[in-house]
Design an enzyme around this catalytic site. Structure first.
Site, PDB file in Angstrom:
ATOM      1  N   LYS A 118      67.055  26.654  15.116  1.00 13.69           N
ATOM      2  CA  LYS A 118      68.148  27.568  15.452  1.00 13.69           C
ATOM      3  C   LYS A 118      69.228  27.608  14.368  1.00 13.69           C
ATOM      4  O   LYS A 118      69.913  28.626  14.197  1.00 13.69           O
ATOM      5  CB  LYS A 118      68.753  27.176  16.800  1.00 13.69           C
ATOM      6  N   ARG A 292      57.916  32.065  19.866  1.00 15.35           N
ATOM      7  CA  ARG A 292      56.830  31.739  20.801  1.00 15.35           C
ATOM      8  C   ARG A 292      56.913  32.682  21.986  1.00 15.35           C
ATOM      9  O   ARG A 292      57.770  33.566  22.034  1.00 15.35           O
ATOM     10  CB  ARG A 292      57.008  30.299  21.293  1.00 15.35           C
TER      11      ARG A 292
END
Length: 485
Positions: A118, A292
């Site tokens: 992130k 994902r």
């Protein structure tokens, strides 16, 4: 199917079963990589082959890169699907798969290194002019640094795991005392959930909406934008109810989709991804990109009529993910409720145990992605998610009514679940009128809900009771409840 004949699934629960199902539909053999103690669940029963990769402790099994790779190789597989959570966004895992000649069904290790973390994803957005919230990340991962940097950012602040997801590795600090108490909790939690132990800080935007943009990049680099989702209904920063599409102004949606295209346009990314934003007062801010499948990918599949897992596998093979002449237009509205083993009458305490019986709804526009069935244990070592209940209908109001009925038709014995709380939410005027923000649950239901009259229809109770042998069930819940009344 050229290139892949056998797929290992490095996941557990409902997502493992969901991947296995699509693989079987595509004519692929499957191997489930599972931890000891996980022999009783839907995925274990559905897999055509199974390899134990370690003990119950996820750090020694589901988070163990070497164990997963060696387990897959021992079964002679050609590819690995990581599902979500655990190693699904691990660049190291993808790299090890690549080194051993295994196809990683997801983005490349280099793309995961950019986006799966992130912190690096925030950096890319800043360079591209996509708005992000004030924050801090750095190599000095000690409490004194966190406190000092939080004073610069200003409370309240989110403590976030760099590779976190699913609400894990995420805490909200309102003051210095919170910071000192919560940092150890975050570090302890991510040790059992993610391979990367790095933490960063980000300014908390109060009373915002959580909006997602689902993207998919095919093998030839074409970028598909599969609409948006509203995931604002959360408890302790973990999503409870998700829906698609959101009801934001069209110009805001357009700007978010343009930001998604900008982020992906000149980067070598392949497969499924989700960009998450916070929206408040006509402004939006990038939160993260999940490299994902999301837990809530189901609602996007329902309104677009796509199979994102199938598209992932085809893309990993270098084949077209979708028909060349297909036009993707969203239709209707879809809502997903997460059925979790927790007690909404006692401040959502975890409520593991063995499932004695489960009855699930069926009929047009209803879908159940479940990880467990009758007789299966619900372990406290993992996430409390038992199943995802998804509905579709032509409008949001009709989808809400269908979900209410579907929840009434869902009966689970053996452990306490959050179904009564989900029904409370669906009937709340703020939800019905689309006024929910990320702090709605904490403000409206800080201690859960009060006990209410028995919520199930007696006809369904009779079906449950009839599913047990006379010697296997010592009491009648419906009768006993009526006697107490």
């Amino acid at each position: 199917m050229s290139g892949i004949k056998k797929v290992a699934v490095a996941a557990r629960g409902e997502i493992a079963k969901r991947i296995l199902s699509t693989c079987h539909q595509m004519g692929l053999d499957t191997v489930l990589l599972y931890a000891s103690g996980d022999e009783k669940n839907e995925a274990f029963r559905w897999a055509r082959e199974r390899v134990c990769i370690g003990p119950e402790d996820p750090r020694k099994s589901y988070l163990n890169i070497q164990a997963n790779v060696e387990g897959a190789l021992s079964a002679g597989v050609h590819a690995i699907h990581p599902g979500y959570g655990f190693l699904s966004e691990s660049a190291d895992f993808a790299k090890q798969c690549e080194k051993k000649g295994l196809i990683f069904i997801g983005p490349s290790s280099s793309a995961l290194a950019l986006f799966g973390n992130k912190i690096s994803a925030r950096s890319i957005c800043e360079k591209k002019g996509i708005p992000v919230l004030p924050g801090w990340s750095g190599s000095s991962q000690n409490l004194q640094t966190y406190v000092r940097q939080t004073e610069r950012i200003g409370y309240p602040v989110m403590i976030k795991a760099a590779d976190g997801g699913g609400g894990r590795g995420l805490r909200l600090a309102h003051n210095e005392k919170d910071m000192k108490n919560l940092i150890p909790q975050v570090k302890s939690e991510i040790q059992t959930s993610f391979s990367n132990q790095e933490i960063f800080l980000e300014k908390y935007l109060e009373s915002a909406r959580h909006i997602e943009i689902q993207v998919f990049v095919s093998a030839d680099g074409e970028i598909y934008i599969f609409g948006d989702r509203d995931c604002s209904l959360q408890r302790r920063h973990q999503k409870i109810i998700e829906e698609a599409p959101s009801h934001l102004p069209e110009d805001i949606k357009k700007r978010m989709k343009e930001a998604a295209l900008s982020l992906l346009s000149d980067l070598n990314y392949k497969g499924a991804g989700t960009l998450e934003f916070l929206f408040k007062e006509e402004e939006f801010f990038f939160l993260e990109m999940n490299t994902r499948l999301q837990v809530e990918h189901t609602v996007t599949e329902m309104i677009f009529g796509v199979d994102l897992v199938r598209a992932q596998i085809l893309t990993a093979l270098g084949q077209p993910a979708f028909l060349a002449d297909r036009v993707f237009t969203p239709l209707g509205h879809s809502i997903q409720c997460r059925i979790c083993a927790e007690d909404p009458f006692r401040q959502f305490l975890p409520a593991g145990g063995n499932l004695l019986s489960c009855l699930w709804p069926d009929g047009p526009g209803k879908r159940v992605d479940r990880g467990f069935g009758q007789g299966d244990p619900i372990s406290s070592l993992y996430d409390s998610l038992i199943a995802k209940l998804v509905v579709w209908d032509i409008s949001r109001s009709r989808a809400i009514e269908k979900m209410k009925t579907a929840l009434e038709e869902t009966i689970i014995f053996g452990c306490t679940v959050n179904i009564p709380f989900l029904r409370h939410i669906l009937c709340h005027p703020d939800f019905i009128e689309n006024r929910v923000t990320v702090d709605f649950v904490e403000k409206s239901f800080p201690k859960g809900i009060a006990p209410s009259p028995f919520p199930f229809n007696p006809d369904f109770m009779n079906r449950v009771l009839n599913s047990f042998k006379p010697s296997g069930f010592a009491f009648n819940p419906w009768r006993d409840f009526k006697d107490k009344e």
